[in-house]
Motif scaffolding. Structure first.
Motif, PDB file in Angstrom:
ATOM      1  N   VAL A  16       0.852  -1.182   0.000  1.00 30.94           N
ATOM      2  CA  VAL A  16       0.000   0.000   0.000  1.00 30.94           C
ATOM      3  C   VAL A  16       0.890   1.236   0.000  1.00 30.94           C
ATOM      4  CG1 VAL A  16      -1.785   1.239   1.259  1.00 30.94           C
ATOM      5  CG2 VAL A  16      -1.761  -1.246   1.269  1.00 30.94           C
ATOM      6  N   ARG A  17       0.622   2.154  -0.909  1.00 34.54           N
ATOM      7  CA  ARG A  17       1.403   3.381  -0.987  1.00 34.54           C
ATOM      8  C   ARG A  17       0.707   4.485  -0.211  1.00 34.54           C
ATOM      9  NH1 ARG A  17       4.049   4.614  -6.524  1.00 34.54           N
ATOM     10  NH2 ARG A  17       5.866   4.733  -5.208  1.00 34.54           N
ATOM     11  N   LEU A  18       1.495   5.391   0.353  1.00 31.24           N
ATOM     12  CA  LEU A  18       0.940   6.516   1.092  1.00 31.24           C
ATOM     13  C   LEU A  18       0.343   7.529   0.122  1.00 31.24           C
ATOM     14  CD1 LEU A  18       3.825   7.179   3.636  1.00 31.24           C
ATOM     15  CD2 LEU A  18       1.720   5.921   4.018  1.00 31.24           C
ATOM     16  N   ASP A  19      -0.772   8.131   0.540  1.00 27.68           N
ATOM     17  CA  ASP A  19      -1.316   9.218  -0.275  1.00 27.68           C
ATOM     18  C   ASP A  19      -0.662  10.523   0.170  1.00 27.68           C
ATOM     19  OD1 ASP A  19      -2.533   9.796   2.123  1.00 27.68           O
ATOM     20  OD2 ASP A  19      -4.578   9.705   1.381  1.00 27.68           O
ATOM     21  N   GLY A  20      -1.052  11.637  -0.428  1.00 23.45           N
ATOM     22  CA  GLY A  20      -0.417  12.925  -0.158  1.00 23.45           C
ATOM     23  C   GLY A  20      -0.520  13.360   1.286  1.00 23.45           C
ATOM     24  N   LYS A  21      -1.697  13.191   1.901  1.00 26.32           N
ATOM     25  CA  LYS A  21      -1.893  13.632   3.285  1.00 26.32           C
ATOM     26  C   LYS A  21      -1.036  12.819   4.247  1.00 26.32           C
ATOM     27  CE  LYS A  21      -6.594  15.264   2.580  1.00 26.32           C
ATOM     28  NZ  LYS A  21      -8.002  15.105   2.938  1.00 26.32           N
ATOM     29  N   GLN A  22      -0.963  11.516   4.030  1.00 23.33           N
ATOM     30  CA  GLN A  22      -0.160  10.670   4.906  1.00 23.33           C
ATOM     31  C   GLN A  22       1.325  10.989   4.769  1.00 23.33           C
ATOM     32  OE1 GLN A  22      -1.538   6.929   3.412  1.00 23.33           O
ATOM     33  NE2 GLN A  22      -3.025   6.666   5.074  1.00 23.33           N
ATOM     34  N   THR A  23       1.753  11.284   3.561  1.00 28.38           N
ATOM     35  CA  THR A  23       3.153  11.645   3.331  1.00 28.38           C
ATOM     36  C   THR A  23       3.501  12.943   4.048  1.00 28.38           C
ATOM     37  OG1 THR A  23       3.070  10.551   1.184  1.00 28.38           O
ATOM     38  CG2 THR A  23       4.885  12.083   1.557  1.00 28.38           C
ATOM     39  N   VAL A  24       2.606  13.915   4.002  1.00 24.07           N
ATOM     40  CA  VAL A  24       2.844  15.194   4.684  1.00 24.07           C
ATOM     41  C   VAL A  24       2.978  14.973   6.180  1.00 24.07           C
ATOM     42  CG1 VAL A  24       1.783  17.408   5.276  1.00 24.07           C
ATOM     43  CG2 VAL A  24       1.787  16.621   2.915  1.00 24.07           C
ATOM     44  N   ILE A  25       2.133  14.124   6.745  1.00 24.51           N
ATOM     45  CA  ILE A  25       2.191  13.856   8.184  1.00 24.51           C
ATOM     46  C   ILE A  25       3.526  13.214   8.557  1.00 24.51           C
ATOM     47  CG2 ILE A  25       1.198  12.450  10.029  1.00 24.51           C
ATOM     48  CD1 ILE A  25      -1.533  12.962   8.689  1.00 24.51           C
ATOM     49  N   VAL A  26       3.968  12.259   7.769  1.00 24.06           N
ATOM     50  CA  VAL A  26       5.243  11.590   8.051  1.00 24.06           C
ATOM     51  C   VAL A  26       6.393  12.593   7.983  1.00 24.06           C
ATOM     52  CG1 VAL A  26       6.887   9.881   7.167  1.00 24.06           C
ATOM     53  CG2 VAL A  26       4.463   9.321   7.322  1.00 24.06           C
ATOM     54  N   VAL A  27       6.395  13.450   6.970  1.00 24.00           N
ATOM     55  CA  VAL A  27       7.462  14.441   6.823  1.00 24.00           C
ATOM     56  C   VAL A  27       7.446  15.427   7.985  1.00 24.00           C
ATOM     57  CG1 VAL A  27       8.264  16.364   5.397  1.00 24.00           C
ATOM     58  CG2 VAL A  27       7.618  14.208   4.318  1.00 24.00           C
ATOM     59  N   VAL A  28       6.266  15.891   8.389  1.00 17.53           N
ATOM     60  CA  VAL A  28       6.170  16.838   9.503  1.00 17.53           C
ATOM     61  C   VAL A  28       6.680  16.208  10.790  1.00 17.53           C
ATOM     62  CG1 VAL A  28       4.533  18.076  10.976  1.00 17.53           C
ATOM     63  CG2 VAL A  28       4.344  18.245   8.500  1.00 17.53           C
ATOM     64  N   VAL A  29       6.328  14.963  11.045  1.00 16.82           N
ATOM     65  CA  VAL A  29       6.789  14.281  12.260  1.00 16.82           C
ATOM     66  C   VAL A  29       8.303  14.128  12.239  1.00 16.82           C
ATOM     67  CG1 VAL A  29       6.741  12.060  13.470  1.00 16.82           C
ATOM     68  CG2 VAL A  29       4.615  13.122  12.731  1.00 16.82           C
ATOM     69  N   LEU A  30       8.863  13.749  11.099  1.00 19.70           N
ATOM     70  CA  LEU A  30      10.313  13.598  11.010  1.00 19.70           C
ATOM     71  C   LEU A  30      11.034  14.932  11.205  1.00 19.70           C
ATOM     72  CD1 LEU A  30      10.635  11.073   8.052  1.00 19.70           C
ATOM     73  CD2 LEU A  30      11.039  10.651  10.475  1.00 19.70           C
ATOM     74  N   VAL A  31      10.525  15.990  10.572  1.00 18.00           N
ATOM     75  CA  VAL A  31      11.149  17.309  10.716  1.00 18.00           C
ATOM     76  C   VAL A  31      11.047  17.787  12.168  1.00 18.00           C
ATOM     77  CG1 VAL A  31      10.932  19.742  10.051  1.00 18.00           C
ATOM     78  CG2 VAL A  31      10.857  17.954   8.308  1.00 18.00           C
ATOM     79  N   LEU A  32       9.895  17.577  12.797  1.00 16.55           N
ATOM     80  CA  LEU A  32       9.733  17.971  14.197  1.00 16.55           C
ATOM     81  C   LEU A  32      10.696  17.203  15.095  1.00 16.55           C
ATOM     82  CD1 LEU A  32       8.193  19.547  16.369  1.00 16.55           C
ATOM     83  CD2 LEU A  32       6.511  17.698  16.395  1.00 16.55           C
ATOM     84  N   GLY A  33      10.825  15.916  14.869  1.00 17.81           N
ATOM     85  CA  GLY A  33      11.752  15.114  15.665  1.00 17.81           C
ATOM     86  C   GLY A  33      13.192  15.559  15.508  1.00 17.81           C
ATOM     87  N   VAL A  34      13.587  15.850  14.271  1.00 21.52           N
ATOM     88  CA  VAL A  34      14.960  16.325  14.036  1.00 21.52           C
ATOM     89  C   VAL A  34      15.166  17.691  14.677  1.00 21.52           C
ATOM     90  CG1 VAL A  34      16.541  17.103  12.225  1.00 21.52           C
ATOM     91  CG2 VAL A  34      15.296  14.958  11.949  1.00 21.52           C
ATOM     92  N   ALA A  35      14.171  18.581  14.547  1.00 23.67           N
ATOM     93  CA  ALA A  35      14.296  19.919  15.132  1.00 23.67           C
ATOM     94  C   ALA A  35      14.441  19.838  16.650  1.00 23.67           C
ATOM     95  CB  ALA A  35      13.086  20.769  14.754  1.00 23.67           C
ATOM     96  N   LEU A  36      13.674  18.961  17.278  1.00 18.43           N
ATOM     97  CA  LEU A  36      13.786  18.818  18.731  1.00 18.43           C
ATOM     98  C   LEU A  36      15.126  18.214  19.125  1.00 18.43           C
ATOM     99  CD1 LEU A  36      10.189  17.557  19.597  1.00 18.43           C
ATOM    100  CD2 LEU A  36      11.158  19.815  20.075  1.00 18.43           C
TER     101      LEU A  36
END
Length: 71
Positions: A16-36
């Motif tokens: 199953v491939r991620l749709d656009g909304k799911q991809t955005v959520i994953v990217v935001v979580v990763l960026v937030l984790g790296v920023a913290l």
């Protein structure tokens, strides 16, 4: 020993491939984790913050109406 292979007559299900909304959520979580982590916050605290945000998000997603008619 038993083999864990599937019989040849059973075709594997496509991934199953991620749709656009799911991809955005994953990217935001990763960026937030790296920023913290870059700010010097311990990894355990970063994991706790992301897990708490995920639980809150899941709770809010379950409370949201499924359709516009239910509002």
């Amino acid at each position: 020993m038993h083999s864990h292979r599937r019989p040849a007559c059973i075709a594997p299900e496509p991934s199953v491939r991620l749709d656009g909304k799911q991809t955005v959520i994953v990217v935001v979580v990763l960026v937030l984790g790296v920023a913290l982590a870059v700010t010097g916050m311990p990894v355990i605290v970063v994991a706790e913050v992301l897990a708490t945000c995920g639980l809150i998000g899941a709770h809010l997603a379950r409370r949201a109406p499924a359709t516009a008619e239910e509002r």
